[in-house]
Design a protein around this motif. Structure first.
Motif, short mmCIF file in Angstrom:
data_model
loop_
_atom_site.label_atom_id
_atom_site.label_comp_id
_atom_site.label_asym_id
_atom_site.label_seq_id
_atom_site.Cartn_x
_atom_site.Cartn_y
_atom_site.Cartn_z
N UNK A 1 5.79 -1.45 -11.07
CA UNK A 1 5.77 -2.91 -10.96
C UNK A 1 5.06 -3.35 -9.68
N UNK A 2 5.34 -2.65 -8.60
CA UNK A 2 4.70 -2.99 -7.33
C UNK A 2 3.21 -2.71 -7.37
N UNK A 3 2.86 -1.54 -7.92
CA UNK A 3 1.43 -1.21 -8.04
C UNK A 3 0.71 -2.23 -8.90
N UNK A 4 1.34 -2.62 -10.02
CA UNK A 4 0.69 -3.51 -10.99
C UNK A 4 0.46 -4.91 -10.42
N UNK A 5 1.25 -5.32 -9.43
CA UNK A 5 1.04 -6.62 -8.80
C UNK A 5 0.19 -6.52 -7.54
N UNK A 6 0.25 -5.36 -6.87
CA UNK A 6 -0.54 -5.18 -5.65
C UNK A 6 -2.02 -5.00 -5.95
N UNK A 7 -2.34 -4.25 -7.00
CA UNK A 7 -3.74 -3.96 -7.30
C UNK A 7 -4.55 -5.24 -7.55
N UNK A 8 -4.05 -6.21 -8.37
CA UNK A 8 -4.82 -7.46 -8.53
C UNK A 8 -4.98 -8.23 -7.22
N UNK B 1 17.50 2.59 4.98
CA UNK B 1 16.90 2.46 3.66
C UNK B 1 17.49 1.31 2.86
N UNK B 2 18.67 0.84 3.19
CA UNK B 2 19.28 -0.26 2.43
C UNK B 2 18.54 -1.58 2.66
N UNK B 3 17.78 -1.67 3.75
CA UNK B 3 17.06 -2.91 4.05
C UNK B 3 15.62 -2.89 3.53
N UNK B 4 15.24 -1.81 2.83
CA UNK B 4 13.87 -1.68 2.36
C UNK B 4 13.54 -2.69 1.27
N UNK B 5 12.28 -3.07 1.24
CA UNK B 5 11.77 -3.96 0.20
C UNK B 5 11.07 -3.14 -0.87
N UNK B 6 10.37 -3.80 -1.78
CA UNK B 6 9.63 -3.09 -2.81
C UNK B 6 8.40 -2.41 -2.23
N UNK B 7 8.06 -2.73 -0.99
CA UNK B 7 6.95 -2.07 -0.29
C UNK B 7 7.49 -1.42 0.97
N UNK C 1 0.84 -1.17 0.00
CA UNK C 1 0.00 0.00 0.00
C UNK C 1 0.87 1.21 0.00
N UNK C 2 0.43 2.34 -0.42
CA UNK C 2 1.25 2.90 -1.43
C UNK C 2 1.60 4.38 -1.34
N UNK C 3 2.82 4.66 -1.59
CA UNK C 3 3.25 6.03 -1.87
C UNK C 3 4.56 5.93 -2.61
N UNK C 4 4.63 6.39 -3.84
CA UNK C 4 5.88 6.26 -4.56
C UNK C 4 6.96 7.12 -3.93
N UNK D 1 -4.27 -16.44 -8.84
CA UNK D 1 -4.03 -15.40 -9.83
C UNK D 1 -3.98 -14.02 -9.17
N UNK D 2 -4.72 -13.85 -8.08
CA UNK D 2 -4.73 -12.55 -7.40
C UNK D 2 -3.46 -12.29 -6.61
N UNK D 3 -3.00 -13.29 -5.86
CA UNK D 3 -1.93 -13.07 -4.89
C UNK D 3 -0.54 -13.53 -5.35
N UNK D 4 -0.47 -14.53 -6.21
CA UNK D 4 0.85 -15.07 -6.59
C UNK D 4 1.77 -14.03 -7.23
N UNK D 5 1.30 -13.20 -8.18
CA UNK D 5 2.22 -12.21 -8.77
C UNK D 5 2.84 -11.29 -7.74
N UNK D 6 2.04 -10.79 -6.79
CA UNK D 6 2.56 -9.88 -5.78
C UNK D 6 3.51 -10.61 -4.83
N UNK D 7 3.16 -11.84 -4.43
CA UNK D 7 4.02 -12.59 -3.52
C UNK D 7 5.37 -12.91 -4.17
N UNK D 8 5.34 -13.26 -5.44
CA UNK D 8 6.58 -13.57 -6.15
C UNK D 8 7.43 -12.31 -6.33
N UNK D 9 6.78 -11.20 -6.69
CA UNK D 9 7.52 -9.97 -6.90
C UNK D 9 8.14 -9.46 -5.61
N UNK D 10 7.48 -9.66 -4.48
CA UNK D 10 8.04 -9.24 -3.20
C UNK D 10 9.36 -9.96 -2.91
N UNK D 11 9.51 -11.17 -3.44
CA UNK D 11 10.72 -11.95 -3.20
C UNK D 11 11.82 -11.59 -4.20
#
Length: 314
Positions: free
Chosen positions: A262-269, A165-171, A1-4, A242-252
């Motif tokens: 990329x994060x938005x596009x996987x989080x929204x579904x 900040x070096x330990x931050x993830x895509x979220x 959830x989100x703020x670029x 289909x809803x959760x796998x793209x976001x879970x994979x991208x987080x890794x």
């Protein structure tokens, strides 16, 4: 959830920077709209279950837990948008991300509990309607919500990257190790659900075949019923994956330096799963449809038996 975060190659950030004017991001608007739809849909389900005393069977307790978790997730998306663009606070942002993590974790855990319940209703069909089943359901839900609450508290209690900040993830402000834990938990739950649904399919096919043999012939309806049941289970599991796998994979595999789109596009579904859940698990149920008719129209006066169908009815 989100703020670029600043820059075109910044990862998604949960409003953790000092207050500053923020340009409206269309992705944030879509997430807020998604959260509003989720909240409205699931609030209706919760209201119906609370309004109808007859809907107190184990199945509806589980559906109510799922709807409550999705309702909270929808509210969390709305609050995150508000605190991102209206009330920018680092502390509130941490609370919001913790709230969202706990809500979505509770939603996924409730889906697992529903799957377990469906399996038990078939595997132990003769003893399903018993006090032991009710105790089992309440125990599962207590454990699911307890674990979800703990996962939500982790970033609030310090497992965040606000000061590193070096330990931050895509979220952001979740750390890489935090999202890895969440993704691993999802993969485990998905595999358990996949295994249970395969076993459910085997039981359904075996029961249908035995009934057909007792009638000394295999009717066309036997194949139609079996195929319909298996297809429904495939849709349920396929929608979840289909809803959760793209976001879970991208987080890794994702890197915080990747474009935030990329994060938005996987989080929204992933949020769409909470929008679809009420349709799959609530609005298709005849008892809930009748309760909706009574609640909104008040013209369904016939005496109706509200004995819940087994959760295995797919």
């Amino acid at each position: 959830p989100p703020l670029p975060a600043g820059g075109g190659n910044a990862s998604l950030e949960l409003s953790s920077r000092p207050p500053a004017p923020a340009a409206l991001n269309p992705w944030d608007v879509m997430l807020c709209v998604s959260g509003t739809a989720i909240a409205c849909e699931n609030a209706l389900v919760v209201a119906i279950i609370c309004y109808s005393p007859a809907l107190r069977t184990p199945m509806f307790v589980l559906v109510g837990s799922l709807a409550t978790a999705d309702l909270l997730a929808g509210l969390g998306l709305i609050l995150n948008f508000v605190f991102q663009y209206v009330i920018r606070s680092e502390t509130v942002s941490l609370l919001t991300v913790g709230f969202l993590v706990a809500s979505f974790a509770a939603s996924v855990s409730s889906l697992l509990a529903i799957t377990v319940d469906r399996y038990l209703s078939l595997y132990n069909a003769l003893t399903y309607y018993s006090e032991r089943t009710v105790l089992c359901i309440h125990t599962m839900l207590a454990g699911a919500w307890g674990v979800s609450l703990c996962l939500g508290l982790l970033p609030v209690l310090g497992w965040n990257c606000l000061h590193d900040r070096t330990s931050c993830s895509v979220v952001r402000p979740l750390t890489k190790s935090n999202v890895t834990l969440l993704s691993a938990s999802f993969f485990l739950i998905f595999l358990i659900m996949l295994h249970l649904y395969i076993e459910i399919c085997k039981i359904v096919c075996r029961h249908a075949h035995q009934i057909a043999l007792q009638q000394h012939f295999l009717t066309a309806s036997h194949y139609v019923t079996t195929k319909k049941g298996v297809s429904t289970l495939a849709i349920i599991l396929g929608t979840f994956g289909a809803s959760w796998l793209p976001f879970a994979i991208y987080c890794v595999v994702g890197d915080p330096d990747y474009p935030s789109v990329y994060t938005y596009a996987t989080l929204l579904p992933a949020t769409y799963n909470s929008m679809i859940n009420p349709i799959i698990y609530a609005y298709r149920n005849q008892e809930i449809q009748r309760s909706m008719w009574v609640l909104f129209c008040g013209c369904f006066q016939a005496k109706v038996s509200f004995r819940s169908r087994s959760p295995s009815d797919v």
